[in-house]
Design a protein around this motif. Sequence first.
Motif, mmCIF file in Angstrom:
data_model
loop_
_atom_site.group_PDB
_atom_site.id
_atom_site.type_symbol
_atom_site.label_atom_id
_atom_site.label_comp_id
_atom_site.label_asym_id
_atom_site.label_seq_id
_atom_site.Cartn_x
_atom_site.Cartn_y
_atom_site.Cartn_z
ATOM 1 N N ASN A 298 -7.379 -88.405 31.872
ATOM 2 C CA ASN A 298 -8.878 -88.725 31.714
ATOM 3 C C ASN A 298 -9.708 -87.514 31.282
ATOM 4 O O ASN A 298 -10.030 -86.551 32.122
ATOM 5 C CB ASN A 298 -9.672 -89.338 32.975
ATOM 6 N N ARG A 299 -9.926 -87.272 30.089
ATOM 7 C CA ARG A 299 -10.454 -85.753 29.367
ATOM 8 C C ARG A 299 -11.577 -85.338 30.124
ATOM 9 O O ARG A 299 -11.967 -84.361 30.342
ATOM 10 C CB ARG A 299 -10.244 -85.767 27.860
ATOM 11 N N LEU A 300 -12.449 -86.545 30.274
ATOM 12 C CA LEU A 300 -13.798 -86.375 30.770
ATOM 13 C C LEU A 300 -13.848 -85.799 32.456
ATOM 14 O O LEU A 300 -14.396 -84.903 32.870
ATOM 15 C CB LEU A 300 -14.779 -87.608 30.550
ATOM 16 N N MET A 301 -13.211 -86.810 33.052
ATOM 17 C CA MET A 301 -13.274 -86.529 34.622
ATOM 18 C C MET A 301 -12.333 -85.259 34.824
ATOM 19 O O MET A 301 -12.723 -84.578 35.724
ATOM 20 C CB MET A 301 -12.418 -87.715 35.272
ATOM 21 N N SER A 302 -11.359 -84.957 34.083
ATOM 22 C CA SER A 302 -10.702 -83.768 34.378
ATOM 23 C C SER A 302 -11.320 -82.531 33.668
ATOM 24 O O SER A 302 -10.655 -81.294 33.635
ATOM 25 C CB SER A 302 -9.169 -83.826 34.097
ATOM 26 N N ASP A 303 -12.223 -82.621 32.790
ATOM 27 C CA ASP A 303 -12.739 -81.492 31.868
ATOM 28 C C ASP A 303 -11.376 -80.902 31.076
ATOM 29 O O ASP A 303 -11.242 -79.768 31.322
ATOM 30 C CB ASP A 303 -13.342 -80.473 32.903
ATOM 31 N N THR A 304 -10.778 -81.647 30.711
ATOM 32 C CA THR A 304 -9.464 -81.213 30.029
ATOM 33 C C THR A 304 -9.175 -81.426 28.598
ATOM 34 O O THR A 304 -9.959 -82.245 28.136
ATOM 35 C CB THR A 304 -8.133 -81.569 30.911
ATOM 36 N N SER A 305 -8.167 -81.079 27.871
ATOM 37 C CA SER A 305 -7.528 -81.374 26.463
ATOM 38 C C SER A 305 -6.152 -81.065 26.433
ATOM 39 O O SER A 305 -5.791 -80.680 27.558
ATOM 40 C CB SER A 305 -8.424 -80.603 25.504
ATOM 41 N N MET A 306 -5.531 -81.544 25.525
ATOM 42 C CA MET A 306 -4.130 -81.110 25.438
ATOM 43 C C MET A 306 -3.810 -79.687 25.334
ATOM 44 O O MET A 306 -2.929 -79.100 26.022
ATOM 45 C CB MET A 306 -3.532 -82.104 24.115
ATOM 46 N N THR A 307 -4.712 -78.919 24.662
ATOM 47 C CA THR A 307 -4.725 -77.869 24.649
ATOM 48 C C THR A 307 -4.836 -77.050 25.960
ATOM 49 O O THR A 307 -4.200 -76.018 26.311
ATOM 50 C CB THR A 307 -5.848 -77.044 23.758
ATOM 51 N N LYS A 308 -5.816 -77.429 26.621
ATOM 52 C CA LYS A 308 -6.106 -76.823 28.085
ATOM 53 C C LYS A 308 -4.771 -77.179 29.013
ATOM 54 O O LYS A 308 -4.185 -76.377 29.668
ATOM 55 C CB LYS A 308 -7.404 -77.454 28.696
ATOM 56 N N GLU A 309 -4.246 -78.576 28.831
ATOM 57 C CA GLU A 309 -3.147 -78.966 29.765
ATOM 58 C C GLU A 309 -1.932 -77.774 29.475
ATOM 59 O O GLU A 309 -1.242 -77.342 30.266
ATOM 60 C CB GLU A 309 -2.762 -80.264 29.642
ATOM 61 N N LEU A 310 -1.634 -77.828 28.214
ATOM 62 C CA LEU A 310 -0.415 -76.801 27.680
ATOM 63 C C LEU A 310 -0.796 -75.366 27.882
ATOM 64 O O LEU A 310 0.263 -74.804 28.434
ATOM 65 C CB LEU A 310 -0.253 -77.025 26.212
ATOM 66 N N HIS A 311 -1.749 -75.000 27.893
ATOM 67 C CA HIS A 311 -2.165 -73.725 28.342
ATOM 68 C C HIS A 311 -2.108 -73.291 29.731
ATOM 69 O O HIS A 311 -1.406 -72.321 29.910
ATOM 70 C CB HIS A 311 -3.643 -73.135 27.898
ATOM 71 N N ARG A 312 -2.510 -74.056 30.663
ATOM 72 C CA ARG A 312 -2.146 -73.969 32.146
ATOM 73 C C ARG A 312 -0.860 -74.041 32.234
ATOM 74 O O ARG A 312 -0.215 -73.340 33.240
ATOM 75 C CB ARG A 312 -2.745 -75.305 32.763
ATOM 76 N N LEU A 313 0.232 -74.683 31.480
ATOM 77 C CA LEU A 313 1.516 -74.854 31.837
ATOM 78 C C LEU A 313 2.246 -73.662 31.188
ATOM 79 O O LEU A 313 3.117 -72.999 31.838
ATOM 80 C CB LEU A 313 2.265 -76.062 30.979
ATOM 81 N N CYS A 314 1.691 -73.093 30.270
ATOM 82 C CA CYS A 314 2.224 -71.770 29.563
ATOM 83 C C CYS A 314 1.866 -70.475 30.614
ATOM 84 O O CYS A 314 2.835 -69.755 30.717
ATOM 85 C CB CYS A 314 1.523 -71.556 28.361
ATOM 86 N N GLU A 315 0.677 -70.606 31.031
ATOM 87 C CA GLU A 315 0.436 -69.622 32.390
ATOM 88 C C GLU A 315 1.235 -69.733 33.357
ATOM 89 O O GLU A 315 1.679 -68.630 33.952
ATOM 90 C CB GLU A 315 -0.998 -69.815 32.395
ATOM 91 N N ALA A 316 1.295 -70.979 33.874
ATOM 92 C CA ALA A 316 2.292 -71.180 35.290
ATOM 93 C C ALA A 316 3.722 -70.891 34.966
ATOM 94 O O ALA A 316 4.378 -70.400 35.837
ATOM 95 C CB ALA A 316 1.967 -72.463 35.644
ATOM 96 N N PHE A 317 4.234 -71.408 33.759
ATOM 97 C CA PHE A 317 5.841 -71.401 33.821
ATOM 98 C C PHE A 317 6.383 -70.378 32.617
ATOM 99 O O PHE A 317 7.370 -70.573 32.229
ATOM 100 C CB PHE A 317 6.223 -72.743 33.533
ATOM 101 N N GLY A 318 5.444 -69.892 31.914
ATOM 102 C CA GLY A 318 5.776 -68.934 30.849
ATOM 103 C C GLY A 318 6.320 -69.674 29.597
ATOM 104 O O GLY A 318 7.018 -69.228 28.824
ATOM 105 N N TYR A 319 5.830 -70.798 29.150
ATOM 106 C CA TYR A 319 6.278 -71.586 28.148
ATOM 107 C C TYR A 319 5.925 -70.881 26.898
ATOM 108 O O TYR A 319 4.639 -70.472 26.804
ATOM 109 C CB TYR A 319 5.938 -73.064 28.067
ATOM 110 N N GLY A 320 6.636 -71.048 25.951
ATOM 111 C CA GLY A 320 6.352 -70.528 24.510
ATOM 112 C C GLY A 320 6.349 -71.615 23.544
ATOM 113 O O GLY A 320 6.269 -72.780 23.738
ATOM 114 N N LEU A 321 6.133 -71.500 22.077
ATOM 115 C CA LEU A 321 6.091 -72.524 21.345
ATOM 116 C C LEU A 321 7.237 -73.382 21.155
ATOM 117 O O LEU A 321 7.193 -74.558 20.771
ATOM 118 C CB LEU A 321 5.923 -71.628 19.955
#
Length: 371
Positions: A298-321
Amino acid sequence: MTLSQQEIARAPKVVLHDHLDGGLRPATVVELAAEIGHQLPSADAASLGRWFQESSDSGSLERYLETFDHTVAVMQQKDAIARVAAECVEDLANDGVVYAEVRYAPEQHLEGGLTLGEVVEAVRDGFAIGERRAGAAGRQIVVRQLLTAMRHAARSMEIAELAVHYRDQGVVGFDIAGAEAGYPPTRHIDAFEYLQRENAHFTIHAGEGFGLPSIWQALQWCGADRLGHGVRIIDDIEVAPDGSVQLGRLAAYVRDKRVPLEMCPTSNIQTGAAKSIEEHPIGLLTRLRFRVTVNTDNRLMSDTSMTKELHRLCEAFGYGLSDLQWFAVNAMKSAFLPFDRRLALINDVIKPGYSALTAERAFAQMQTGRA
């Protein structure tokens, strides 16, 4: 170096778990509410957007559900539904999404006198408008519908028949959602058996608010193609102090069968299915190579987007392209779009997109090293 949001925004993305009534623009809610005289917590779009997010973060299920009372209330007329659907496509395309399956419950949009079919057609028309607008802006996207039935209601067969009727008109599958505890998917076994007879695709919300029994029933009794969330499969995985991992029978089955997991990290934290991004089971499940996909819910309720979701995962787990490409390909492989269309999007859009970004990043790093 962690990927920036700007880099991730340019990457081709695929979303399989996104709710239409959970992704409205706050300004649109305000405008549509004014047209029908619906009272909102705030008539200011910015304040209303904060209210939606704070309510979803409050820890109160009642307050969380109230947020959907407002979005559904303004989606009872054909033009309003089509507008929301068109804006949904535009917003996803602007976020770099190239394919999306967006779900909603037609039975929740009948208070204005629409029939179930008219609701589906309004969404279909809105998606087509959104795709044309996105294309004109240079962003190609394909969006399809998933029709959702509510677990606590008794219209699942009707919605399943609707999904089959419209499957050549933009509907690619069926879903069932709502509170898991007390409402097992087996209550709707007739609908699932009908869908199987009709060779139709379906996903089931399972393993979010309830545990392993919900997942087991969705797969073994109902025959789900995918699991909506599925985060509690972690309960069947044991990690020893030395780091070794032992999969239980159900977890091993899910991995071996490549059952797609429609994981929604931010939403899972809001609902208590995970404590934080860093502790989210998606990290271990990705490392163990389950068929993990990343989604917005739910993009509105979570104030999120696919970019934000993936960025959070990259910061947490060091994911790359390469990891983000893996998520996107996983999702595209798991989509309910016909095989040839899936393959074309993977080979002609997703992989070339990531190859270009990887080359750009390598060149930039080389230039930085020379400086």
